[in-house]
Design an enzyme around this catalytic site. Structure first.
Site: not given
Length: 477
Positions: A93-94
């Site tokens: 996600e990051d």
């Protein structure tokens, strides 16, 4: 700050490794254990490298968060794949790391868990629509592997414990979401302690002054009853030891909740429970007899949920006794059932009705809205009712005879006209109680009405009623 983060990181890694070796060292071969430890070490290096330069709102190095989540997973007996997924749950996600790379390096099992914990992304969707899509994604993954939700509970627990750096409005949104979605899910999985922790942390954010008053009341009570409780525990220990029953005594103070805050004025009897753990079911009944011989039992307060789970998910003998000047709640259970009461689906040997869980998740996803949070809330506490043949059916608390009919079969629900509950003729909207025996009478032609939606609590019944009503509208047009 960097020095403090490094020390915390090393402590978490050391304790996590120790927990994994303690829990699985005896069941895995030396080769499998070594491979698991090496995979954890590689995941730690990948996570540290991927999150390098990232910081949380508090200024803390971001990688501390996935390490704390992994530490919680290891503490609760989750396996190597789960701990690996916890360490890596934010990298897709990051950071530039892809799900394909996770699968190639750690296998499809870890990739499934990481994907279930990764938020949905679609630039065309609004924030609310993205949130609903993320819930759907998590539940679809949980249908395949329930560990996705368990890891999400640890993720949310850590976020709530370290939420102070966010603005108050954002904190309130996260707390409300936790109570609406994750607390009911934890209860449905039998994870009562986890649900209580999530609920208490959320309520502390929503009602900080009330929470502070409650904690002050608990601390004052603890100080007041410390010596009398020590004497009571000693007396119980002595009488059980005399009869050769091994017991473990635990003090349980009620966690902060809206109901607990309202009951606070009634003092010690509503805020404290003494838990007695024994080795065998027979010992639990013997301990109950000894306890009632030692202290006067309060009439009408005995509940036996040792063999049939209560609507709140625990298995124990529950009684209230008058111990001197103190009226005291006592729960007696076995050590095995105590693990079930606390950890639910994660406890070794826990009887998890996977098919029921999967059916509920699909029902929640098939509703009118993107995600049926009301249906989830209603399904979090359950009752057990009986068919005319004596078969047990588990339904959400608040279910009606009509819910029972749809639980048996959709066709029975659509053709239902009245019910017999414990031999008495009742309306379909009649609410069922724990232990009721239910029989449903049928009509030849369905007489489904829109108000049936108000009579039902289960997502399955509501979805069936909506589908039938829509089909009638289409036929009429």
């Amino acid at each position: 700050m960097p020095g403090k983060d490094n020390r915390q990181e090393q402590r978490l890694i050391s304790e996590m490794m120790e927990l994994l070796v303690t829990h699985y060292g005896g069941s895995l071969s030396d080769e499998a254990l070594d491979q698991g430890i090496l995979a954890i070490q590689r995941a730690i290096e990948l996570g540290r490298r991927s999150h390098s330069g990232q910081f949380r709102k508090s200024g803390e190095a971001y990688f501390i968060h996935p390490l704390r989540v992994a530490h919680l997973a290891a503490r609760h007996w989750m396996d190597f794949s789960s701990v690996l997924a916890a360490i890596l749950h934010d990298v897709v996600e990051d950071t530039p790391v892809t799900l394909g790379e996770i699968e190639a390096d750690y296998g499809p099992e870890v990739a499934l868990l990481v994907n279930g914990l990764t938020k949905a992304s679609d630039e065309k969707l609004s924030r609310e629509a993205l949130k609903a899509e993320t819930y759907r994604k998590q539940l679809l993954a949980a249908i395949e592997d329930v560990r996705v939700l368990c890891l999400k509970f640890w993720d949310r627990t850590d976020n709530l414990e370290t939420i102070s750096a966010l603005n108050p409005a954002k904190q309130s949104l996260i707390a409300e979401e936790t109570r609406t979605v994750y607390v009911p899910l934890a209860r449905h999985l039998g994870m009562g302690d986890v649900a209580n922790v999530l609920d208490a942390l959320s309520l502390e954010i929503l009602y900080p002054r009330r929470s502070q008053r409650y904690q002050e009341t608990i601390r004052a009570l603890q100080s007041q009853v410390e010596i009398p409780l020590r004497k009571i525990r000693s007396e119980i220990n002595n009488v059980c030891e005399h009869h050769k029953i091994g017991v473990l005594l635990r003090d349980r103070w009620r966690p902060f909740s809206v109901a607990a805050a309202k009951a606070m004025s009634r003092g010690f009897p509503t805020l404290y429970t003494l838990e007695i753990q024994v080795d065998r079911t027979m010992d639990a009944y013997l301990a109950l007899g000894l306890l009632h011989n030692l202290y006067s039992p309060i009439p009408g307060k005995l509940r036996d949920h040792l063999n049939v789970t209560s609507q709140f998910g625990y298995q124990a003998l529950k009684t209230t006794v008058q111990a001197g000047i103190y009226r005291m709640r006592v729960e007696i259970t076995t050590r095995k059932l105590a693990r079930f009461n606390e950890a639910g689906v994660l406890a070794p040997g826990f009887e998890f009705r996977r098919a029921n869980f999967q059916e509920l998740m699909r029902s929640l996803l098939d509703g009118e809205s993107a995600f049926d949070t009301e249906g989830l809330r209603l399904a979090s506490a359950s009752i057990q009712v009986y068919t005319p043949r004596g078969d047990v059916r588990t339904l959400p608390e608040g279910s009606s005879a009509l819910d029972f009919a749809f639980d048996i079969h959709e066709d029975l629900g659509l053709h239902a006209c009245r019910a017999r509950i414990n031999g008495q003729t009742r309306l379909l909207k009649s609410r069922l109680m724990d232990g009721d025996q239910v029989e449903v009478e049928q009509c030849k032609i369905p007489e489904v009405l829109p108000k049936w939606l108000e009579w039902t609590a289960t997502p399955r019944a509501r979805n069936s009623i909506r589908r039938y009503l829509r089909s009638r509208v289409k036929e009429a047009s």
